[in-house]
Design an enzyme around this catalytic site. Structure first.
Site, PDB file in Angstrom:
ATOM      1  CG  ASP A   1      -2.103   0.920   1.100  1.00 37.98           C
ATOM      2  OD1 ASP A   1      -2.218   1.641   0.077  1.00 37.98           O
ATOM      3  OD2 ASP A   1      -2.931   0.946   2.033  1.00 37.98           O
ATOM      4  N   GLY A   2       0.293   2.364  -0.360  1.00 37.85           N
ATOM      5  CA  GLY A   2       0.974   3.652  -0.326  1.00 37.85           C
ATOM      6  C   GLY A   2       0.810   4.335   1.024  1.00 37.85           C
TER       7      GLY A   2
ATOM      8  CE  LYS B   1      -2.348   3.022   4.293  1.00 36.35           C
ATOM      9  NZ  LYS B   1      -2.428   3.560   2.927  1.00 36.35           N
ATOM     10  N   GLY B   2      -4.934   7.499   4.377  1.00 34.04           N
ATOM     11  CA  GLY B   2      -6.364   7.819   4.301  1.00 34.04           C
ATOM     12  C   GLY B   2      -6.691   8.955   3.358  1.00 34.04           C
TER      13      GLY B   2
ATOM     14  CD  GLU C   1      -5.735   2.605   2.549  1.00 31.77           C
ATOM     15  OE1 GLU C   1      -5.628   2.909   1.361  1.00 31.77           O
ATOM     16  OE2 GLU C   1      -5.481   3.408   3.457  1.00 31.77           O
TER      17      GLU C   1
HETATM   18  C1  5RP Z   1      -5.728   5.831   0.600  1.00 27.53           C
HETATM   19  C2  5RP Z   1      -4.339   5.916   1.111  1.00 27.53           C
HETATM   20  C3  5RP Z   1      -3.244   6.026   0.120  1.00 27.53           C
HETATM   21  O1  5RP Z   1      -2.345   4.985   0.314  1.00 27.53           O
HETATM   22  C4  5RP Z   1      -2.543   7.341   0.302  1.00 27.53           C
HETATM   23  O2  5RP Z   1      -3.503   8.374   0.223  1.00 27.53           O
HETATM   24  C5  5RP Z   1      -1.463   7.556  -0.763  1.00 27.53           C
HETATM   25  O3  5RP Z   1      -2.077   7.714  -2.002  1.00 27.53           O
HETATM   26  P1  5RP Z   1      -1.246   8.042  -3.305  1.00 27.53           P
HETATM   27  O4  5RP Z   1      -0.460   6.829  -3.646  1.00 27.53           O
HETATM   28  O5  5RP Z   1      -2.325   8.351  -4.338  1.00 27.53           O
HETATM   29  O6  5RP Z   1      -0.393   9.248  -3.015  1.00 27.53           O
HETATM   30  O7  5RP Z   1      -4.073   5.895   2.283  1.00 27.53           O
HETATM   31  O8  5RP Z   1      -6.664   5.850   1.628  1.00 27.53           O
END
Ligand code: 5RP
Length: 222
Positions: free
Chosen positions: A81-82, A94-95, A103
């Site tokens: 995940d990011g 996150k979020g 997540e």
């Molecule tokens: C989604 C998240 C994403 O992992 C976080 O917002 C990063 O997103 P991106 O890769 O588009 O920068 O927590 O709820």
């Protein structure tokens, strides 16, 4: 390299953590979308994925990757995940994509959290990015006051002029003005406030590995 290219770089680099024959946990966001695109090249080597959002489910299915319910599989080896922010110890905010609750659930079901992010996400102290908190709508105003007592300014996230409703039917508060020096203590405290579904600090479910996209390549924090 552009930020988009850095996301592609780490999305592809994360493939080496995918274990053939194992169901993989998949996060949400623009960086994860790059990973999902790369994962499509391995779809014949994995049974499928557990998804953290409706958006990710749609993307996985569109690429022919089967999606399993979290309750129908056991512990996952890896979750990818990011993050909106990550510190050197793997604590994250996150979020930003409003998917934090699922997540955190899929991360908790996984032995290893592999975070993929471009280097702009690395911070010394969490809190510059507005902290997402998923809340039960009837608690939103009281929770705004509770964050104010901690020095934060909370606002309900809007979409097209109305409160954004999450995949779980709840609202998101975005909280600015915080400096989170002790992520575990902060997560433990805010998680107990009545009406909080999930706070977007991931300290208990922190990243075990972070692949950071930099101008000189992928830097691994572990
Ligand atoms: C989604 C998240 C994403 O992992 C976080 O917002 C990063 O997103 P991106 O890769 O588009 O920068 O927590 O709820």
């Amino acid at each position: 390299m552009t930020q988009d290219e850095l996301k592609t770089l780490v999305g592809q680099a994360a493939l080496k953590y995918v274990q053939p024959g194992e169901v993989i946990g998949v996060g949400t966001g623009s960086t994860v979308n790059k990973f999902i695109d790369a994962l499509a090249t391995m779809r014949d080597h994995i049974p499928g994925a557990v998804s953290s959002s409706e958006a990710t489910t749609a993307r996985l299915k569109a690429l022919g990757i089967p999606v399993f319910e979290a309750n129908d599989v056991g512990e996952l080896a890896v979750y990818i995940d990011g993050a909106d922010e990550i510190d050197e110890r793997g604590h994250m905010v996150k979020g930003g994509g409003a998917a934090l609750t699922r997540e955190k659930i899929v991360a908790a079901q996984s032995r290893l959290f592999v975070c993929i992010a471009d280097e702009s996400k690395l911070v010394k102290v969490l809190g510059t990015f507005p902290l997402p908190v998923e809340v039960i709508p009837m608690a939103a105003e009281r929770l705004k006051r509770q964050f104010a007592e901690k020095g934060g300014q909370a606002a309900i996230r809007l979409k097209d002029g109305s409160p954004l409703v999450t995949d779980n039917g709840q609202f998101i508060l975005d909280v600015t003005g915080l400096q989170i020096h002790d992520p575990r203590a902060f997560e433990a405290e805010v998680s107990q406030w009545p009406g909080v579904v999930t706070v977007g600090v991931f300290a208990y479910q922190k990243a075990g590995v972070c692949l950071l996209g930099t101008a000189t390549g992928v830097r691994t924090l572990a």
